[in-house]
Design an enzyme around this catalytic site. Structure first.
Site, PDB file in Angstrom:
ATOM      1  N   ARG A  39       0.863  -1.183   0.000  1.00  0.00           N
ATOM      2  CA  ARG A  39       0.000   0.000   0.000  1.00  0.00           C
ATOM      3  C   ARG A  39       0.902   1.235   0.000  1.00  0.00           C
ATOM      4  O   ARG A  39       1.694   1.430   0.926  1.00  0.00           O
ATOM      5  CB  ARG A  39      -0.907  -0.007   1.243  1.00  0.00           C
ATOM      6  CG  ARG A  39      -1.746   1.235   1.347  1.00  0.00           C
ATOM      7  CD  ARG A  39      -2.747   1.229   2.491  1.00  0.00           C
ATOM      8  NE  ARG A  39      -3.392   2.530   2.486  1.00  0.00           N
ATOM      9  CZ  ARG A  39      -3.459   3.351   3.517  1.00  0.00           C
ATOM     10  NH1 ARG A  39      -2.995   2.990   4.705  1.00  0.00           N
ATOM     11  NH2 ARG A  39      -4.018   4.532   3.390  1.00  0.00           N
ATOM     12  N   GLU A  42      -7.252   8.497   6.285  1.00  0.00           N
ATOM     13  CA  GLU A  42      -7.554   9.122   7.569  1.00  0.00           C
ATOM     14  C   GLU A  42      -8.076  10.560   7.460  1.00  0.00           C
ATOM     15  O   GLU A  42      -7.384  11.511   7.810  1.00  0.00           O
ATOM     16  CB  GLU A  42      -6.304   9.105   8.461  1.00  0.00           C
ATOM     17  CG  GLU A  42      -5.806   7.708   8.735  1.00  0.00           C
ATOM     18  CD  GLU A  42      -4.697   7.661   9.786  1.00  0.00           C
ATOM     19  OE1 GLU A  42      -4.246   8.737  10.219  1.00  0.00           O
ATOM     20  OE2 GLU A  42      -4.297   6.556  10.166  1.00  0.00           O
ATOM     21  N   TYR A  67      -4.166   1.568  15.672  1.00  0.00           N
ATOM     22  CA  TYR A  67      -2.877   1.552  16.374  1.00  0.00           C
ATOM     23  C   TYR A  67      -3.017   1.319  17.875  1.00  0.00           C
ATOM     24  O   TYR A  67      -2.142   0.738  18.500  1.00  0.00           O
ATOM     25  CB  TYR A  67      -2.143   2.891  16.175  1.00  0.00           C
ATOM     26  CG  TYR A  67      -1.578   3.089  14.792  1.00  0.00           C
ATOM     27  CD1 TYR A  67      -2.380   3.501  13.730  1.00  0.00           C
ATOM     28  CD2 TYR A  67      -0.227   2.869  14.533  1.00  0.00           C
ATOM     29  CE1 TYR A  67      -1.859   3.682  12.456  1.00  0.00           C
ATOM     30  CE2 TYR A  67       0.305   3.056  13.260  1.00  0.00           C
ATOM     31  CZ  TYR A  67      -0.514   3.467  12.225  1.00  0.00           C
ATOM     32  OH  TYR A  67       0.008   3.640  10.966  1.00  0.00           O
ATOM     33  N   ASN A 123      -7.506   1.833   9.840  1.00  0.00           N
ATOM     34  CA  ASN A 123      -6.151   1.924  10.394  1.00  0.00           C
ATOM     35  C   ASN A 123      -6.283   1.889  11.911  1.00  0.00           C
ATOM     36  O   ASN A 123      -7.001   2.720  12.489  1.00  0.00           O
ATOM     37  CB  ASN A 123      -5.480   3.256  10.015  1.00  0.00           C
ATOM     38  CG  ASN A 123      -5.254   3.398   8.521  1.00  0.00           C
ATOM     39  OD1 ASN A 123      -5.481   2.469   7.757  1.00  0.00           O
ATOM     40  ND2 ASN A 123      -4.787   4.570   8.115  1.00  0.00           N
ATOM     41  N   GLU A 151      -3.621  -0.192   8.058  1.00  0.00           N
ATOM     42  CA  GLU A 151      -2.407   0.234   8.769  1.00  0.00           C
ATOM     43  C   GLU A 151      -2.462  -0.304  10.188  1.00  0.00           C
ATOM     44  O   GLU A 151      -3.534  -0.325  10.817  1.00  0.00           O
ATOM     45  CB  GLU A 151      -2.305   1.759   8.880  1.00  0.00           C
ATOM     46  CG  GLU A 151      -1.682   2.436   7.698  1.00  0.00           C
ATOM     47  CD  GLU A 151      -1.553   3.943   7.894  1.00  0.00           C
ATOM     48  OE1 GLU A 151      -1.282   4.404   9.013  1.00  0.00           O
ATOM     49  OE2 GLU A 151      -1.750   4.651   6.891  1.00  0.00           O
ATOM     50  N   HIS A 192      -2.746  10.957   0.735  1.00  0.00           N
ATOM     51  CA  HIS A 192      -2.240  10.737   2.095  1.00  0.00           C
ATOM     52  C   HIS A 192      -1.593  12.054   2.552  1.00  0.00           C
ATOM     53  O   HIS A 192      -0.377  12.127   2.754  1.00  0.00           O
ATOM     54  CB  HIS A 192      -1.255   9.565   2.111  1.00  0.00           C
ATOM     55  CG  HIS A 192      -0.953   9.010   3.474  1.00  0.00           C
ATOM     56  ND1 HIS A 192      -1.088   7.678   3.800  1.00  0.00           N
ATOM     57  CD2 HIS A 192      -0.513   9.597   4.607  1.00  0.00           C
ATOM     58  CE1 HIS A 192      -0.732   7.476   5.064  1.00  0.00           C
ATOM     59  NE2 HIS A 192      -0.373   8.634   5.580  1.00  0.00           N
TER      60      HIS A 192
HETATM   61  C1  BG6 Z   1      -0.931   6.907  10.782  1.00  0.00           C
HETATM   62  C2  BG6 Z   1      -0.640   7.613   9.480  1.00  0.00           C
HETATM   63  O1  BG6 Z   1      -2.126   7.333  11.345  1.00  0.00           O
HETATM   64  O2  BG6 Z   1       0.021   7.105  11.776  1.00  0.00           O
HETATM   65  C3  BG6 Z   1       0.819   7.480   9.072  1.00  0.00           C
HETATM   66  O3  BG6 Z   1      -1.477   7.171   8.440  1.00  0.00           O
HETATM   67  C4  BG6 Z   1       1.701   7.832  10.250  1.00  0.00           C
HETATM   68  O4  BG6 Z   1       1.089   8.322   7.978  1.00  0.00           O
HETATM   69  C5  BG6 Z   1       1.381   6.952  11.453  1.00  0.00           C
HETATM   70  O5  BG6 Z   1       3.043   7.751   9.906  1.00  0.00           O
HETATM   71  C6  BG6 Z   1       2.185   7.333  12.677  1.00  0.00           C
HETATM   72  O6  BG6 Z   1       1.838   8.626  13.054  1.00  0.00           O
HETATM   73  P1  BG6 Z   1       2.813   9.657  13.782  1.00  0.00           P
HETATM   74  O7  BG6 Z   1       2.080  10.965  13.768  1.00  0.00           O
HETATM   75  O8  BG6 Z   1       3.027   9.106  15.157  1.00  0.00           O
HETATM   76  O9  BG6 Z   1       4.051   9.693  12.970  1.00  0.00           O
END
Ligand code: BG6
Length: 467
Positions: free
Chosen positions: A75, A165, A308, A306, A375, A120
């Site tokens: 991607r 996002e 995290y 996405n 992601e 992006h």
């Molecule tokens: C994601 C983004 O939400 O977070 C990425 O799509 C980014 O582009 C990643 O690199 C980490 O975010 P950050 O702000 O901690 O660098």
């Protein structure tokens, strides 16, 4: 535990974060070029993406890494100003188109499927000068740009993401230091979200009508989604967590994935009422026309998310402040749970169970739509022996398999953020997300696989997650 037969493993990057070549071969200036050049003090180490990983020249090395590790898909995103230097179709940069054609051919020759993000975050500066995502006419410009991509690249691309996002796009307009680094009041956030959703819907329909019958690709929009967990077992906290899910994430998902084609009911009621109290004649939350609803409702072939981390939620009191003004209507206080292990980025806390709960929440809200995790990643300070990243991916993949096997969530793919260390926006090159290390002191930008790359290499061979 084995992954389903057709499960897709992917790794992701984004144009500004890896390409470099910021003014090469006719590329125009974009908002991240402008921000990093004019305000280096906002970026860790005063760094920028002028060269980044130099993937503009080293894309073959990136593809060789994907191949060696065994990924099925890559991607990546397209740099709008590399294709249309001023943002509009009056001048098309042929060299820019060639660059992406070569990258796509290299992928396909190595049996790797491209998933292309159309946007992006690197808006051409000339479009920002006209208001960027605040200007409703951006929808037309976005459509014209996407049309160029489908025309020139669409025969070989079967997976498209319109926007990465949308929520993060808004940050740059509401006080967070992302480009274009504006600090506007709450109505702006809702106008931008509205324009982003319209832009997504318009491009989905353009593709559907003009290209899909021949090109047969699939399309979605990648929504970032931190799972919202009640801080305690109390009903108040449970309600607050659910409110946060709707106000922050349902904001973008409901218009696309529900039958109403509109923002969540609770947002509509609350923001309409708050707007009245503020003495406004109209709501801060704009209304879609019936044509817009027609375009936006159902504008997906799969659900792209996405993920995290998770946030802990409880009701906000009147004196609580909000990190971003558009959270205010939700009346939710969001906190990081300090007991959870952290990545190098404060906002990433390791809570794998939250991932499974999120997948279930999406299924319960939006039905049995195929979910693609576009992601998922962990930051550290760049150690090659990245045990934290390895165990993060391992523990989250375990939860993902449980969601598939026990909760019957239809998850079809998983994407590692990121293939290589890269320019992490405000964090510059300090925080690293790559499963491949990049030496940013080396003019050749030497790439070295980390321990986590070895983990994926083994996994992708067997397609069985070790205990
Ligand atoms: C994601 C983004 O939400 O977070 C990425 O799509 C980014 O582009 C990643 O690199 C980490 O975010 P950050 O702000 O901690 O660098």
């Amino acid at each position: 535990m084995a992954f389903p037969k057709d499960f897709i493993f992917s790794a992701a990057t984004a144009s500004y974060q890896i390409e470099g070549g910021w003014n090469a071969d006719g590329k125009g200036e974009n908002i991240w070029d402008r921000l990093t050049h004019n305000h280096p003090e906002l970026i860790d180490g005063r760094s920028n993406g002028d060269i980044a990983c130099d993937s503009y020249h080293k894309y073959k090395e990136d593809v060789a890494l994907l191949k060696d590790i065994g990924f099925d898909m890559y991607r990546f995103s397209i740099n709008w100003a590399r294709i249309l230097p001023t943002g509009d179709i009056t001048s098309i940069n042929e060299v820019g188109i060639q660059y992406y054609k070569k990258l796509i051919d290299e992928l396909l020759n190595n049996n790797i499927q491209p998933m292309v993000s159309i946007y992006h975050w690197d808006l051409p500066q000339k479009l920002q000068d006209m208001g960027g995502w605040l200007n409703p006419l951006i929808v037309d410009y976005f459509e014209d740009y996407a049309d160029v991509l489908f025309k020139h690249l669409g025969d070989k691309v079967k997976w498209w993401i319109t926007l990465n996002e949308p929520l993060s796009v808004i940050l740059g307009y509401t006080g967070y230091n992302f480009a274009p680094q504006l600090n506007l009041d709450s109505p702006a956030a809702f106008i931008i979200a509205h324009n982003l959703l319209k832009a997504h819907g318009r491009v989905f329909r353009l593709y559907e009508e003009k290209y899909k019958p021949r090109q047969q690709g699939k399309m979605s929009i990648s929504l970032n989604w931190l799972h919202c967990v009640p801080k305690t077992d109390s009903n108040e906290d449970k309600e607050a967590a659910n409110r946060a899910m709707l106000f922050i994430y349902g904001w973008f998902a409901h218009p696309i994935y529900t039958k109403t084609g509109d923002y969540p009911e609770i947002m509509r009621q609350t923001i309409d009422a708050n707007s009245k109290k503020e003495g406004r004649n109209r709501s801060r939350l704009p209304t879609f026309t019936s044509d817009e609803i027609k375009a936006i409702k159902g504008s997906f072939d799969f659900f792209a998310v996405n993920h995290y981390s998770s946030m802990f939620c409880s009701p906000a009191s009147d004196t609580d402040s909000y990190p971003l003004n558009f959270f205010k209507d939700s009346k939710v206080k969001q906190e990081i749970d300090p007991r959870l292990p952290a990545a190098a980025s404060e906002w990433i806390r390791v809570y794998p169970a939250g991932f499974r709960k999120l997948l279930i929440w999406i299924k319960n809200q939006y039905g049995d739509v195929p979910i693609f995790v576009t992601e998922h990643g962990f930051s550290d300070l760049g150690d090659l022996n990245d045990t934290g990243r390895e165990s993060y991916h391992h523990s989250y993949l375990k939860e993902l398999l449980r969601a598939i096997n026990e909760d019957k969530c239809n998850v079809i793919g998983y994407t590692v953020w990121s293939l290589i260390d890269n320019f992490e926006w405000l964090e510059g090159y300090k925080k690293r997300f790559g499963i491949v290390h990049v030496d940013f002191n080396d003019p050749e930008r030497k790439r070295t696989q980390k321990r986590s790359a070895t983990f994926f290499k083994k996994l992708l061979k067997t397609r069985v997650l070790p205990e």
